[in-house]
Scaffold this motif. Structure first.
Motif, short mmCIF file in Angstrom:
data_model
loop_
_atom_site.label_atom_id
_atom_site.label_comp_id
_atom_site.label_asym_id
_atom_site.label_seq_id
_atom_site.Cartn_x
_atom_site.Cartn_y
_atom_site.Cartn_z
N ALA A 168 -3.18 5.61 -2.76
CA ALA A 168 -4.00 6.52 -1.98
C ALA A 168 -5.38 6.66 -2.58
O ALA A 168 -5.58 6.49 -3.79
N GLU A 169 -6.34 7.00 -1.72
CA GLU A 169 -7.74 7.07 -2.13
C GLU A 169 -7.96 8.03 -3.30
O GLU A 169 -8.79 7.79 -4.16
N GLY A 170 -7.22 9.12 -3.35
CA GLY A 170 -7.42 10.10 -4.41
C GLY A 170 -6.41 9.99 -5.54
O GLY A 170 -6.77 10.01 -6.72
N GLN A 171 -5.12 9.82 -5.20
CA GLN A 171 -4.06 9.89 -6.20
C GLN A 171 -3.74 8.57 -6.87
O GLN A 171 -3.13 8.52 -7.94
N GLY A 172 -4.10 7.45 -6.25
CA GLY A 172 -3.76 6.16 -6.82
C GLY A 172 -2.30 5.81 -6.59
O GLY A 172 -1.61 6.42 -5.78
N LEU A 201 0.83 -1.19 0.00
CA LEU A 201 0.00 0.00 0.00
C LEU A 201 0.87 1.25 0.00
O LEU A 201 1.81 1.37 0.79
N ALA A 202 0.52 2.17 -0.90
CA ALA A 202 1.28 3.41 -1.06
C ALA A 202 0.38 4.61 -0.76
O ALA A 202 -0.52 4.92 -1.54
N LEU A 228 -7.65 1.50 5.68
CA LEU A 228 -6.52 0.58 5.89
C LEU A 228 -6.98 -0.66 6.63
O LEU A 228 -6.65 -1.79 6.24
N GLY A 229 -7.76 -0.50 7.69
CA GLY A 229 -8.24 -1.66 8.42
C GLY A 229 -9.07 -2.57 7.55
O GLY A 229 -8.94 -3.81 7.61
N ASN A 237 -13.62 2.90 -4.51
CA ASN A 237 -12.87 3.07 -3.28
C ASN A 237 -11.75 2.03 -3.24
O ASN A 237 -11.92 0.91 -3.71
N VAL A 238 -10.61 2.40 -2.66
CA VAL A 238 -9.45 1.50 -2.68
C VAL A 238 -9.76 0.17 -2.01
O VAL A 238 -9.30 -0.90 -2.45
#
Length: 266
Positions: free
Chosen positions: A217-221, A122-123, A131-132, A246-247
């Protein structure tokens, strides 16, 4: 049992800091879990528990009696702190406290990566709830190792632990990883979710071998420098009028397509 009656108590202040401060958790190698479910999950995983924290009005409950017995079987000398309801509720990280908290130790030594299993990397995932959920999905899909880069939120925060529902106790989690050298020249295929023109449909890939799945990341990928290291940039077909998932949802779709393929091939 030891009773704590004041917010000025050094033990209370330390517990409050473990709940609120990621730096304190890293320094102390400890965190706080809330409620029977997480405590039972920790016990089932033989996870090291440092102390139990109870609200005074739950001392006679059957649930507490069961937990106390299990803890006594593991460590007869385990400290048990008891607080009045108002003080305990001021400490609890949830709106409706269960009356039971525990301090757990964070892992210091992880099993060596054999290269034979799947990895979730995960980045920049900064939402603790996401995350959980990602960690819970990883465990459900059979993943046993997780790499978190320095921009990803802490896996052992109380919020991430609640969202993980015990997943953290089933995973080898490495935090603060430099993903670039980890992915460079990896013996396992690196798969990165991407909406770009070079992406391949998830359902066109052979996912039966161990893989490293990278989500961003949720927005940037996923950062471009990591995308460049991927054997495949993976696109989830979405016929509806939504551009992205959503990721957590994206990871679930990908990991369980992998599960499906392996089950069919078995």
């Amino acid at each position: 049992m030891k009773f704590i009656s004041s917010r000025d108590n050094p033990g209370f202040k330390r517990l409050r800091a473990l709940l609120d401060d990621a730096r304190m958790r890293r320094t102390e190698r400890a965190s706080i879990i809330d409620g029977e479910h997480l405590l039972q999950a920790a016990l089932d995983a033989d996870w090291p528990i440092r102390q139990l924290l109870l609200r005074e009005d739950v001392l006679e409950s059957a649930v507490v009696a069961d937990v106390l017995q299990r803890l006594k079987n593991v460590d007869p000398e385990l400290p048990v702190l008891v607080m009045a309801p108002a003080l305990f509720n001021a400490l609890s990280p949830v709106l409706t406290p269960t009356g039971m908290l525990a301090e757990i130790a964070l892992p210091s030594v992880l099993a060596e990566d054999s290269g034979a299993g799947d990895v979730l990397a995960l980045a920049g995932v900064q939402d603790a709830g996401n995350l959980g959920s990602l960690l819970r999905t990883a465990v459900a899909a059979g993943v046993t190792r997780v790499w978190l880069d320095a921009q990803t939120t802490q896996a052992w925060s109380p919020k991430a632990l609640r969202a993980g529902m015990g997943a953290q106790f089933c995973l080898a989690i490495e935090e603060g990883c430099d993903l670039l050298p980890r992915l460079t020249g990896s013996s396992r295929p690196v798969l990165v979710t991407s909406l770009g023109p070079a992406s391949v449909s998830l359902y066109a890939l052979d996912l039966r071998q161990p893989n490293i799945w990278v989500f961003g990341a949720e927005g940037q990928g996923v950062p471009a420098v990591l995308q460049a290291l991927a054997q495949h940039r993976v696109r989830i077909p979405m016929p509806g009028k939504i551009e992205s998932l959503n990721v957590g949802a994206a990871a679930a779709v990908c990991l369980f397509e992998q599960v499906r393929q392996r089950e069919v091939a078995a």
